[in-house]
Design a protein around this motif. Structure first.
Motif, short mmCIF file in Angstrom:
data_model
loop_
_atom_site.label_atom_id
_atom_site.label_comp_id
_atom_site.label_asym_id
_atom_site.label_seq_id
_atom_site.Cartn_x
_atom_site.Cartn_y
_atom_site.Cartn_z
N SER A 181 1.64 6.86 -6.60
CA SER A 181 0.57 7.83 -6.90
C SER A 181 1.03 9.25 -6.61
N THR A 224 2.26 1.81 -3.40
CA THR A 224 1.23 2.35 -4.28
C THR A 224 1.01 3.83 -4.01
N THR A 237 0.83 -1.21 0.00
CA THR A 237 0.00 0.00 0.00
C THR A 237 0.87 1.26 0.00
#
Length: 158
Positions: A32, A28, A25
């Motif tokens: 992003s 990610t 996570t």
């Protein structure tokens, strides 16, 4: 293999799975944020270019308006032309303001969407951390209770 060893093994496995999920996570989120940073840089370049072009256009328009105004003092026909050019200038300025506003709205919307997108991941991580802590506290309580029961049993036998 006793229940404590099995419990410890299960907790260790759950913790490893949780750590792997958190790492994924976070990777990610980092990707992003990098994409957001790149998008912001691109938008900033576009806004800078647009600002320079707008400034140059406004300068040229101001010079043109001033020249026409000076000539319109001597000729009535040119006065009407100057009025029309003034309207065009206002329309161009208005259009530039709308474009700038649209770009800023787009940037703001993009930032909000990214924040909303990652909020659910943070909420999910917090849910798993809370679950893990609850399990940890229950396991600790169980161990303390078992030790107390064991000690009571040992005192009765002695």
């Amino acid at each position: 293999m006793g229940i404590i060893e099995i419990s410890v093994a299960l907790i260790a496995v759950a913790f490893v799975v949780l750590v792997i999920y958190i790492v994924k996570t976070l990777l990610t989120v980092q990707q992003s944020l990098q994409e957001l940073s790149e998008n912001m840089a691109t938008i900033e370049k576009r806004v800078d270019e647009l600002s320079r072009e707008t400034t140059a256009l406004i300068r040229r328009t101001n010079q043109l308006t001033e020249d026409i105004y000076n000539k319109s003092q001597s000729l009535n026909q040119l006065f009407k032309s100057a009025e029309e050019i003034g309207q065009a200038t206002r329309q161009v300025s208005s259009s530039m303001k709308e474009i700038s506003s649209t770009i800023m709205d787009s940037v703001t919307r993009s930032v909000r969407q990214t924040a909303i997108k990652h909020q659910s991941k943070v909420d999910e991580i917090m849910k798993y951390v809370t679950l893990f802590l609850d399990l940890w506290h229950k396991w600790q309580s169980y161990r303390v209770q078992k030790d107390l029961d064991h000690n009571k049993g040992g005192m009765r036998d002695g």
